[in-house]
Design an enzyme around this catalytic site. Structure first.
Site, PDB file in Angstrom:
ATOM      1  N   ASP A 132       0.535  -1.117  -0.100  1.00 44.13           N
ATOM      2  CA  ASP A 132      -0.077   0.082  -0.036  1.00 44.13           C
ATOM      3  C   ASP A 132       0.861   1.236  -0.043  1.00 44.13           C
ATOM      4  O   ASP A 132       2.234   1.085  -0.162  1.00 44.13           O
ATOM      5  CB  ASP A 132      -0.944  -0.065   1.151  1.00 44.13           C
ATOM      6  CG  ASP A 132      -0.146  -0.066   2.414  1.00 44.13           C
ATOM      7  OD1 ASP A 132       1.010   0.232   2.690  1.00 44.13           O
ATOM      8  OD2 ASP A 132      -0.887  -0.309   3.423  1.00 44.13           O
ATOM      9  N   GLN A 133       0.259   2.391   0.140  1.00 44.60           N
ATOM     10  CA  GLN A 133       1.244   3.565  -0.024  1.00 44.60           C
ATOM     11  C   GLN A 133       1.970   3.925   1.260  1.00 44.60           C
ATOM     12  O   GLN A 133       2.916   4.542   1.190  1.00 44.60           O
ATOM     13  CB  GLN A 133       0.048   4.809  -0.017  1.00 44.60           C
ATOM     14  CG  GLN A 133      -0.892   5.131   1.357  1.00 44.60           C
ATOM     15  CD  GLN A 133      -2.149   4.488   1.355  1.00 44.60           C
ATOM     16  OE1 GLN A 133      -2.272   3.153   0.803  1.00 44.60           O
ATOM     17  NE2 GLN A 133      -3.108   4.828   2.313  1.00 44.60           N
TER      18      GLN A 133
END
Length: 188
Positions: A64-65
């Protein structure tokens, strides 16, 4: 009542309903305790202690980020481990699907303990905690290699579905594969 005024727009009123209530929070269900293999009646009620293991490596697109594996990806890891386990005892999920029937996860509970990052190697461990006439209950653990740090613990309920997607009894031909596997595990 709240009154909003300003120079750019005419005055207007906003009224909040007086019957509005705060939502009721229901308690979370506690983890279920199962009697293992009730429909197979094997092992004198003992749990299957052997785990099937699948070794994997985190891929960049699973992050994810924040640079850690996205929570939703762990469900894929668990399902992959479960499919590999079923295949190891002679149950091919693709063949089941082609026959018009299905194995569907009806419930998946995951407890996240630590993150995985890009390039991490890990093992998915899967075992059967219980079975019933139409369901199989699996326990999953994901451990980071090489130090065996526990990353995730999960429980999954898998339902056998007919070609109309309704729960049905697990076919005897499939049930016999579980019996064979569990008996073979007893002698090891």
């Amino acid at each position: 009542m709240i009154r909003v005024t300003g120079t750019a727009a005419p005055a207007m009123s906003v009224v909040f309903p007086t019957s509005w209530r705060q939502p009721v929070m229901l308690p979370l269900r506690s983890a279920k305790t199962f009697k293992p293999h009730t429909f197979l009646d094997l092992k004198g009620g003992k749990e299957m202690s052997e785990f099937h293991e699948v070794e994997l490596k985190v891929r960049d697109y699973e992050l994810d980020q924040f640079g850690v594996v996205n929570n939703a990806v762990y469900a894929n890891y668990c399902q992959h481990g479960m499919h590999e386990f079923l295949e190891s005892i002679g149950i091919n999920c693709d063949e089941v699907a082609r026959s018009g029937e299905a194995l569907a996860i009806s419930e998946l509970t995951m407890n996240f303990l630590a993150p995985l990052r890009s390039g991490d190697k890990f093992v998915v461990k899967v075992n059967i905690s219980r079975t019933s006439a139409a369901r199989i209950y699996f326990d999953h653990s994901i451990l980071k290699l090489p130090n065996q740090e526990v990353i995730l613990e999960a429980k999954a309920t898998v339902v056998w579905l007919d070609n109309k997607h309704r729960p049905v009894r697990i076919p005897s031909s499939i049930r016999s594969k579980f019996v064979h596997f569990l008996r073979q595990n007893d002698t090891v």
